[in-house]
Design a protein around this motif. Structure first.
Motif, PDB file in Angstrom:
ATOM      1  N   LEU A   2      -4.872   0.666  -5.135  1.00  0.00           N
ATOM      2  CA  LEU A   2      -4.454   0.559  -3.735  1.00  0.00           C
ATOM      3  C   LEU A   2      -4.740  -0.821  -3.138  1.00  0.00           C
ATOM      4  O   LEU A   2      -3.845  -1.466  -2.570  1.00  0.00           O
ATOM      5  CB  LEU A   2      -5.151   1.649  -2.912  1.00  0.00           C
ATOM      6  CG  LEU A   2      -4.798   3.091  -3.286  1.00  0.00           C
ATOM      7  CD1 LEU A   2      -5.602   4.068  -2.442  1.00  0.00           C
ATOM      8  CD2 LEU A   2      -3.317   3.346  -3.120  1.00  0.00           C
ATOM      9  N   ALA A  35      -8.898   7.840  -1.622  1.00  0.00           N
ATOM     10  CA  ALA A  35      -8.390   7.237  -2.859  1.00  0.00           C
ATOM     11  C   ALA A  35      -8.858   7.984  -4.099  1.00  0.00           C
ATOM     12  O   ALA A  35      -8.118   8.094  -5.085  1.00  0.00           O
ATOM     13  CB  ALA A  35      -8.817   5.775  -2.939  1.00  0.00           C
ATOM     14  N   PRO A  41      -4.130   4.300  -8.855  1.00  0.00           N
ATOM     15  CA  PRO A  41      -3.135   3.772  -7.909  1.00  0.00           C
ATOM     16  C   PRO A  41      -3.307   2.299  -7.561  1.00  0.00           C
ATOM     17  O   PRO A  41      -2.389   1.692  -7.020  1.00  0.00           O
ATOM     18  CB  PRO A  41      -3.356   4.657  -6.668  1.00  0.00           C
ATOM     19  CG  PRO A  41      -4.725   5.213  -6.815  1.00  0.00           C
ATOM     20  CD  PRO A  41      -4.984   5.334  -8.266  1.00  0.00           C
ATOM     21  N   PRO A  92       2.960  -2.880  -6.405  1.00  0.00           N
ATOM     22  CA  PRO A  92       2.029  -2.040  -7.198  1.00  0.00           C
ATOM     23  C   PRO A  92       2.132  -2.286  -8.696  1.00  0.00           C
ATOM     24  O   PRO A  92       1.117  -2.255  -9.408  1.00  0.00           O
ATOM     25  CB  PRO A  92       2.465  -0.614  -6.834  1.00  0.00           C
ATOM     26  CG  PRO A  92       3.161  -0.739  -5.533  1.00  0.00           C
ATOM     27  CD  PRO A  92       3.852  -2.058  -5.581  1.00  0.00           C
ATOM     28  N   LEU A 121       0.831  -1.206   0.000  1.00  0.00           N
ATOM     29  CA  LEU A 121       0.000   0.000   0.000  1.00  0.00           C
ATOM     30  C   LEU A 121       0.868   1.259   0.000  1.00  0.00           C
ATOM     31  O   LEU A 121       0.592   2.221  -0.745  1.00  0.00           O
ATOM     32  CB  LEU A 121      -0.931  -0.014   1.213  1.00  0.00           C
ATOM     33  CG  LEU A 121      -1.923   1.139   1.331  1.00  0.00           C
ATOM     34  CD1 LEU A 121      -2.809   1.217   0.096  1.00  0.00           C
ATOM     35  CD2 LEU A 121      -2.779   0.971   2.592  1.00  0.00           C
ATOM     36  N   ALA A 162       2.317   1.774  -3.454  1.00  0.00           N
ATOM     37  CA  ALA A 162       1.318   2.263  -4.415  1.00  0.00           C
ATOM     38  C   ALA A 162       1.059   3.751  -4.229  1.00  0.00           C
ATOM     39  O   ALA A 162       0.914   4.499  -5.208  1.00  0.00           O
ATOM     40  CB  ALA A 162       0.019   1.467  -4.254  1.00  0.00           C
ATOM     41  N   ILE A 163       1.014   4.196  -2.977  1.00  0.00           N
ATOM     42  CA  ILE A 163       0.771   5.622  -2.719  1.00  0.00           C
ATOM     43  C   ILE A 163       1.926   6.471  -3.243  1.00  0.00           C
ATOM     44  O   ILE A 163       1.718   7.470  -3.943  1.00  0.00           O
ATOM     45  CB  ILE A 163       0.566   5.860  -1.209  1.00  0.00           C
ATOM     46  CG1 ILE A 163      -0.724   5.200  -0.736  1.00  0.00           C
ATOM     47  CG2 ILE A 163       0.535   7.355  -0.904  1.00  0.00           C
ATOM     48  CD1 ILE A 163      -0.902   5.222   0.766  1.00  0.00           C
TER      49      ILE A 163
END
Length: 347
Positions: free
Chosen positions: A293, A226, A291, A279, A90, A93-94
């Protein structure tokens, strides 16, 4: 070309939820894979337990020996692996979404090195306990994340500038870590090197609960924002025009990603390449823009559990730290990615 196929669920009162069918299927399959690998991992070891007995024991119907082996010895390690993998996936991905760069992962930006510096300070300078080392790693990662954000700030944080500043900070912190190792005595140096490889050995419920509490707070917070993160991938000007409070969302997301990465590093040491590859693999499976997430989170958990199983069982009597296995797999993935991109003429 995007192959997304969305569906909408409408409820009484006008509420509706849109979802990508392919992404939903990928998430379900990754969750099933992670849970199945977890059951296999719990059942393997010096005292093998069939998967059926593992499930029966988890449901509270095992004998005393199985209860001890499953619930006290192996289950906490597996839960730490799932939570660390999900947090890294996570967080990666951010950062890749905020920086709009596939290399903008916490590994490259220096957050792992910052957490390592905090842990080394506690080991080398204070001979700290395991809990103090974990706290040092958390603080080190947080301080490094704040420093990168402030140094990259110039009327906003541009993704390209964020990556460049992160690479520079990573180089500086890596040098500091090397200096700290030279100042350590033999015992502390050996302890520091073991911690720096990234390992799930000896992890118990003391690591599970803080990590679970952190994820319980940060994951819903990230998912609630998101939509803003996805809008920001179209550019700041477009996002402002669509009503997104860009800097607020960016700061909130980066702070959440820093805490997720630092918390995972505090629990298991620096486990490389999961935040970078999860990701990208999730995006290739879902073929969905944005993204990704939740798929990245599930991919990270599945990757780390499979890597932990490989670290224990794929090398005979020799058990490797899980960080070594993820490093090897990540290197292979990067080589494959470079060859693929070169054949496609993109590099």
């Amino acid at each position: 070309m995007s192959t997304t196929r969305t569906r909408s669920l409408r409820a009484r009162g006008g509420l509706s939820v849109r979802f990508d069918v392919r992404a939903l299927v990928v998430v379900v399959l990754l969750m099933v894979a992670a849970l199945a690998a977890s059951v296999v991992l719990i059942g393997t070891g010096d005292f093998p337990i069939p998967a059926v007995d593992v499930l029966r024991t988890l449901a509270g119907d095992g004998n005393a020996g199985q209860e001890f082996i499953v619930n006290d010895l192996r289950l906490p390690r597996v839960l730490v692996g799932l939570l660390v993998g999900a947090s890294l996936g996570l967080g990666g991905a951010i950062f890749q979404s905020v920086s709009r760069n596939p290399l903008g992962s916490p590994d490259v930006l220096g957050l792992g090195q910052g957490a390592t510096a905090g842990a080394l300070i506690m080991i080398v300078l204070f001979s700290g306990t395991a809990n103090q080392v974990a706290l040092g790693a958390l603080v080190g990662g947080l301080v490094t994340g704040v420093a990168i954000y402030l140094l990259a700030w110039k009327r906003g944080v541009h993704g390209y500038r964020l990556v460049l500043v992160g690479i520079g900070v990573s180089a500086i912190v890596t040098a500091v870590n090397g200096y700290l190792l030279t100042k350590a005595d033999l015992v502390d140096a050996a302890r520091a090197v073991v911690w720096m490889t990234g390992s799930l050995n000896g992890r118990d419920w003391a690591q599970v609960w803080p990590l679970l509490a952190m994820c319980a707070v940060l994951v819903p917070l990230v998912l609630a924002n998101a939509r803003g993160l996805r809008m920001m991938e179209m550019g700041d000007d477009v996002s402002y025009a669509l009503g997104v409070r860009v800097e607020r969302v960016r700061l909130l997301m980066m702070l959440s990603a820093v805490l997720l990465t630092a918390g995972a590093t505090a629990a298991a040491g620096p486990v490389g390449f999961v935040a970078l590859t999860a990701p990208q693999l999730a995006r290739r499976l879902t073929r969905s823009p944005g993204p990704n997430l939740v798929p990245s989170m599930c991919m990270g958990a599945a990757l780390l559990i499979v890597a932990d199983w490989a670290s224990q069982r794929a090398f005979g009597a020799d058990q490797l730290p899980v960080g070594v296995v993820t490093g090897v797999l990540g290197g292979i993935y990067l080589l494959w990615l470079l060859v693929t991109e070169r054949k496609a003429g993109r590099i």
